[in-house]
Scaffold this active site. Structure first.
Site, short mmCIF file in Angstrom:
data_model
loop_
_atom_site.label_atom_id
_atom_site.label_comp_id
_atom_site.label_asym_id
_atom_site.label_seq_id
_atom_site.Cartn_x
_atom_site.Cartn_y
_atom_site.Cartn_z
N ARG A 77 -105.20 115.86 -6.55
CA ARG A 77 -105.30 117.20 -5.94
C ARG A 77 -105.08 118.26 -7.00
O ARG A 77 -104.15 118.17 -7.81
CB ARG A 77 -104.25 117.33 -4.83
CG ARG A 77 -104.26 118.67 -4.10
CD ARG A 77 -103.15 118.71 -3.06
NE ARG A 77 -103.35 117.70 -2.03
CZ ARG A 77 -102.36 117.22 -1.26
NH1 ARG A 77 -101.12 117.63 -1.44
NH2 ARG A 77 -102.62 116.33 -0.34
N LYS A 230 -91.17 119.31 0.14
CA LYS A 230 -92.20 120.24 -0.31
C LYS A 230 -91.86 121.66 0.15
O LYS A 230 -91.19 121.86 1.17
CB LYS A 230 -93.57 119.82 0.22
CG LYS A 230 -93.64 119.67 1.73
CD LYS A 230 -94.95 119.03 2.13
CE LYS A 230 -94.97 118.69 3.62
NZ LYS A 230 -96.20 117.95 3.99
N LYS A 232 -93.76 125.55 0.61
CA LYS A 232 -95.08 126.17 0.67
C LYS A 232 -94.96 127.69 0.77
O LYS A 232 -94.23 128.21 1.61
CB LYS A 232 -95.87 125.62 1.86
CG LYS A 232 -96.14 124.12 1.75
CD LYS A 232 -96.93 123.59 2.93
CE LYS A 232 -97.26 122.11 2.75
NZ LYS A 232 -98.04 121.56 3.88
N CYS A 502 -101.54 118.28 8.60
CA CYS A 502 -102.15 118.85 7.40
C CYS A 502 -103.25 119.87 7.70
O CYS A 502 -103.47 120.79 6.92
CB CYS A 502 -102.68 117.73 6.50
SG CYS A 502 -101.39 116.71 5.78
#
Length: 637
Positions: A77, A230, A232, A502
């Protein structure tokens, strides 16, 4: 440095992944050792560290066979702040997809590209080529700040959009890992040639703000263990929700004065969509308004929020590790107070904002400086050549001939910009030749606004199909709407193969979330502008039962909607109890009008034509206009 965990967590054992990060020597091992081994795949420990380098280990589940090794392959990615893909990088990715991948690229919902199907032995060559062509995969995955999003639309005459691009890039630089592991492993120690980061970014990374910085560490912001999960971030402008701002851990909204000069930022925090089925302690959550900061304080407030999550996020249970759970457990006031400790002063009150709307900016548009941009719809983000639709060929030809930069959108589409007006005809000719529809009014609306994750066969978390299933399911929904006389209606449909979300299905008007093989949990009631969470109405809806389940809901929508009310707004207003009651008593084929029978009334030809013309102009059914007019007439008697 402040206490690294709240008291309630200090006596609990950290998760296994925390130990892997601690022993990795700042993201080096065991990846550095295993990439040199002649094997088909990485160990489980290496897989966890590999994510920080931008790659997931997968296998093609279509090829699984009992007694045989899995068909291992890597998904890679890219990290593209604000969705920026320079032309040189695009051509390199296109070639890599053919040379090492599965001959496709996939635009992600976070404005990057994914290449699927890379073998372990080709991973280093792939990353080396990406970095050598102005790209990066560092931090695209892992327990770290992911790709920073921003509206992709290139309005050069609207400074707030340019500020969003600028600060998306600067925040990506600020929160990029500082370890040399990436360059040692993939580039044999050679530092990549990249744009010089803004001096304010470098100063902010080194500035100690009341515990935000970990002294004498390779990673001054992250430390040895990086983030609990994670993280974001997006940057947007007032009114533009092309970035799904409520689904982010941290959102900055650019605030300018009447002259277009940057003044500061509104700050949201605590959004996140990942969850688990049958685990009520996991849930989707919208971001909350936190504060306003002047522009000179923006890096300090970002560091303060990151440090709060770094030091107080749950490192014992990865299902409970996102910022949304910390804010949910603490409450906004306690969270804001802790952020202020790291920030070093009180924050200012959140400033008023207009309503946020979603736009996709497809088709040909002016960008405000005499040049043009074109938004191209990509079904589920998959760039490929298939049949008469030669999208991969078209995009490569345009980049080769016109050297145009690209911005990927958060809805898996693509924008070419800085196009000279005299090049429009030639670009359009390439698209026409390759069968690519550009006019957004000619794209089926259900398809235009839909999103799906890759799911099977490559994603190891997928419970059922998503990308491969959604085209057929959208066709079935369209046929059902046509059957019920709802031809002009459409809504935001999103689908994922598992509950991680997602493709952000929990913000959709109609969300499909994989819950069992060939079955989906169905979510209803999100906003067409993605400003409200949907809610689950059924836990397992088999693929074969989609029409029979949705038909009574669509019938009730047709009978009971108010004016031009959207499907999501209707479901939210009506409530699931009323929807379930109607569905339970619904008989297929019953009249869909509000009465038990249809009555015919003749109209003069001139009145009928005027009624038809008015209905088309207002995009409303003629029957609705007649009922409205008669109601007003009878009320006046």
């Amino acid at each position: 440095m402040v206490n690294t965990a709240p008291t309630s967590l200090t006596n609990r054992k950290p998760s296994r992944v925390e130990g892997i990060k601690e022993n990795s020597n700042f993201l080096r091992e065991p990846v550095a050792t295993e990439i040199l081994q002649d094997t088909t795949h990485f160990s489980e420990d290496a897989v966890q560290i590999l994510k920080f380098h931008g790659s997931y280990q997968q296998d093609n589940r279509d090829n699984r066979a009992k007694g045989q090794e899995k068909d291992y392959q890597m998904m890679l990615r890219t990290k593209n702040p604000g969705g920026l893909v320079p032309p040189q990088l695009y051509l390199a990715l296109d070639q890599l997809a053919d040379e090492y991948g599965n001959h496709t690229l996939r635009a992600t919902t976070r404005q990057g590209f994914q290449i699927h199907g890379i073998l372990k032995k080709n991973l280093k060559s792939t990353i080396t080529t990406i970095v050598g062509n102005l790209g990066s995969t560092l931090g695209a995955c892992g327990d770290i700040n992911r790709n920073v999003m921003a509206p992709a639309v290139p309005f050069k005459n609207r400074p707030e959009y340019l500020y969003a691009w600028e600060y998306a890039q600067n925040l990506a630089d600020l929160l990029s890992p500082q370890t040399g592991a990436y360059y040692e492993i993939w580039l044999d120690g050679e530092k990549a040639i990249s744009a010089e980061e803004h001096p304010d970014v470098k100063a902010a990374r080194e500035k100690n703000g009341n515990g935000t910085i970990i002294h004498d560490s390779v990673e001054p912001i992250y430390g040895t263990h990086y983030m609990p999960r994670k993280f974001k971030i997006c940057v947007t402008v007032p009114g533009d929700n092309s970035v799904d701002l409520y689904s982010q851990d941290l959102t900055l909204v650019v605030m300018t004065n009447k002259k277009g000069e940057l003044q500061g930022f509104n700050v949201f925090a605590g959004g996140g969509l990942g969850r688990n089925h049958n685990k009520e302690e996991t849930f989707a959550r919208l971001a909350d308004p936190i504060c306003y900061v002047v522009k000179d304080d923006v890096y300090d407030i970002v560091k303060a929020i990151v440090a709060t999550q770094r030091d107080y996020g749950d490192r014992t249970d990865r299902r409970h590790a996102r910022l949304k759970y910390l804010i949910n457990d603490w409450g906004i006031d306690k969270f804001r107070a802790k952020v202020e400790e790291y920030f070093g002063k009180s924050v200012e009150p959140f400033k008023e904002l207009p309503k946020f709307k979603y736009q996709d900016f497809l088709g040909w548009n002016e960008q405000g400086d005499g040049k043009l941009f074109i938004g191209i719809s990509i079904d589920n983000g998959r760039v490929k050549d298939e049949g008469k639709f030669q999208l991969k060929t078209a995009l490569r030809s345009i980049v080769e001939q016109f050297n145009l930069p690209i911005r990927l959108t958060p809805n898996q589409n693509l924008i070419f910009y800085d196009i000279l007006p005299e090049d429009k005809e030639a670009i359009q000719e390439i698209l026409d030749k390759c069968g690519i529809i550009v006019d957004p009014t000619q794209i089926a609306a259900l398809t235009r606004y839909a999103m799906a994750c890759p799911a099977l066969p490559t994603c190891g978390l997928a419970i059922t199909e998503s990308e491969r299933a959604i085209p057929r399911i959208l066709e079935r929904i369209r046929a059902l709407l046509d059957k019920l006389g709802l031809q002009k209606d459409h809504f935001v449909v999103r689908m994922t193969g598992c509950p991680n979300g997602c493709a952000r299905p929990y913000m959709a008007e109609l969300g499909f979330v994989g819950s069992a093989p060939e079955s989906y949990q169905l979510w209803l009631g999100g906003s067409p502008d993605q400003t409200r969470l949907a809610q689950p109405i059924i836990e397992k809806l088999h693929d074969n039962d989609i029409e029979s389940f949705l038909e009574p809901i669509f019938v009730l929508f047709k009978k009971s909607r108010k004016g031009k009310e959207s499907f999501g707004d209707f479901c939210d207003r009506t409530g699931f109890d009323a929807i379930r009651e109607f569905s339970a008593n619904y008989t297929p084929g019953e009249p869909t009008s509000s009465g038990k029978s249809r009555h015919r009334v003749s109209l003069r030809d001139d009145v009928y034509l005027q009624l038809k013309e008015t209905a088309e102009k207002q995009d409303r059914p003629m029957t609705e206009l007649v009922h409205e007019a008669l109601d007003k007439y009878f009320q006046s008697l």
